[in-house]
Write an enzyme that holds these catalytic residues in place. Sequence first.
Site, mmCIF file in Angstrom:
data_model
loop_
_atom_site.group_PDB
_atom_site.id
_atom_site.type_symbol
_atom_site.label_atom_id
_atom_site.label_comp_id
_atom_site.label_asym_id
_atom_site.label_seq_id
_atom_site.Cartn_x
_atom_site.Cartn_y
_atom_site.Cartn_z
ATOM 1 N N ASP A 62 47.506 53.157 -4.446
ATOM 2 C CA ASP A 62 46.847 51.938 -4.930
ATOM 3 C C ASP A 62 46.214 52.195 -6.294
ATOM 4 O OD1 ASP A 62 45.394 49.572 -5.270
ATOM 5 O OD2 ASP A 62 44.979 49.413 -3.130
ATOM 6 N N SER A 98 41.130 43.171 -1.290
ATOM 7 C CA SER A 98 40.809 43.275 -2.713
ATOM 8 C C SER A 98 39.474 42.591 -3.031
ATOM 9 C CB SER A 98 41.972 42.674 -3.520
ATOM 10 O OG SER A 98 41.833 42.924 -4.893
ATOM 11 N N HIS A 149 48.496 48.444 -3.448
ATOM 12 C CA HIS A 149 47.632 47.276 -3.260
ATOM 13 C C HIS A 149 48.320 46.127 -2.515
ATOM 14 C CE1 HIS A 149 43.648 45.902 -4.408
ATOM 15 N NE2 HIS A 149 44.138 44.697 -4.670
#
Length: 627
Positions: free
Chosen positions: A570, A400, A603
């Site tokens: 995601d 991320s 994610h």
Amino acid sequence: MYRGMNRFRGSGSSVYRYLTMPQMRRKVSNSWSAMQDTYFSTKDIFEKHKVVFTMATSIASVATAWIGYSLRHFHETRVDQRLERIESAMKNKYEIGDPEFKKLVSSSVSIPACIATAGTTLFIGYGLGWRGGRWYALRKVRREQMKEQMKILGQVNSRQWPFKFLKAKLPLLARIRPRRWPVRILRRPRLAESAGKTSETHLIEAWSAFFVHIQIVAVIMPNLQPCNRGTKQFIMANNLSSRFFVILLFLLATLWSIDALDGICNLMVETRGYKCEEHEVITEDGYILNMQRIPFGLAGEAPRKRPPVLLQHGLLMDAITWLLSPPDQSLALILADSGFDVWLVSSRGTKYSLSHQTLSPDNAAYWDFTWDELAAYDLPASIQFVNDFTGQKLHYVGHSQGTLIALASFSKGQLVDKLRSAALLSPIGFLGEMTSPLARIGVESFISQALYWLGINEFNPRGDAVIQLLMNICKNPGVDCTHLLTSFTGANCCMNSSIIDVFLRHEPQPTSTKNMIHLSQMVKGGTIQMYDYGNEDENNKHYGQPTPPVYNMKNIPKDFPLFLSHGGADALSDVKDVQHLVDNLKDHDKDKIVVQYIENYAHADYVMGVNARETVYEPLMAFFRLY
């Protein structure tokens, strides 16, 4: 009489025989051997139980000094009362006034008494501490013997947490944020002092060093009273201030011990049987980052040098990201067991990287940063530290926001000369197509800007202000806050529901409100550029141009090895945004870039997925072994 004399002579002759040189030598030799045996057995017991002996000795010493102090205070109070009665009687009978009486009864400094009291206090305190530590050591030996017997019978129970009284309190203690200590002796050891030390070493040093000060204060404070006698009012005031001072120092000692226990190595790594070292690195702008090193896995140290790998967490997380799952599912421990020298780092503003050389987290200037500063200061400092420590180039893994700061640095040609390769999980290069309902409404509602205007510089997901704003967002149609993580990250396919409890015990972590504004600008603008101050004058002041400089992904060196992995579910690292990033890398050497697409991954699956090892981590390690 004669028989008595003979008895005396016989006694004397036996004494003489006892004192002959050969027997004396033998007895001296035996005594010396006994002393050596006692010394080495004592040393062995102490080495095995350093923490217990240090704590027990220190607490016993402080308790003994406090009891002595209280008895002295009680005695002085009684003496004062008696002196007042004598003074009153003599004044009435002989008309002797207060000044004249004080000349008769004033006490002088008694240095031998002070030394004797201090020595007795330390002697008794260490004696009690030694006995307590010895009792603990013997109890532990008995337990080990019982375990061996049970092992023979095949009835060994699983390893249990020894401090059961702390079990329920640990989640609360885990949320205590260590502040910058105002007293210099209580400060956490800096880089030169702490490099390469395990959490056990830190704990021993913390208790030992701090309780030395506590013992000195506890021993000296009682002896200040007879050396500084004055009026009764002064004595009472001095007693109260002394008691308050000792209590304050003892409370600080307790907080320090909690901080020493509450480290990532101690909480998340060593409890699983892995060796772990705590390190600190200071950035160019003064932030002190907490790092952990797992030098090898459960199999032990290998003779050859292990390639180092640095793991960088994402937004609102810290290094515990990589340790949330069981050992066979946590990337940090999998890498350690697979022959890598693993390093973890927590970004500035998170619980374990909250210190600064000059600024306090209560100061607005502390939170004046965005991911620009993470790319410009935190990441270079971390990579340089590992590079210097190991003497090797390293692999990099980011998740991320950890991918965003890496891409920003790489686009300027920075750090690539110190890295072998980089693996970017849920890569964030662009955010214009982000589909997360929670994040999208937050951006459109100008939440970060509102907090910033209100003077809330720290964006703490556990804070009252953020929780209130989240409650307001949850009222919007299309936002299902019963599945808050899903509303933020997308529908994670492969997470075990039990991991949520572990996650909430340690995460989420704070960041700056300014950083959240910067990410909002990326969502609204669809670009990857530095923080926009909102007007040309401010941008000129910071950048020398009216608009913020852009990070050009096409400038990433084409021969630098990259592994990208993204998921079809995601909601933060959206498929379209990742494709935009890959399009910018189309001229990259084909044999130096791998793009992995996992259709059902979201994610959080990349750091907490039960099948992440087979799906992501094994291909990632195979890629690393190529370089």
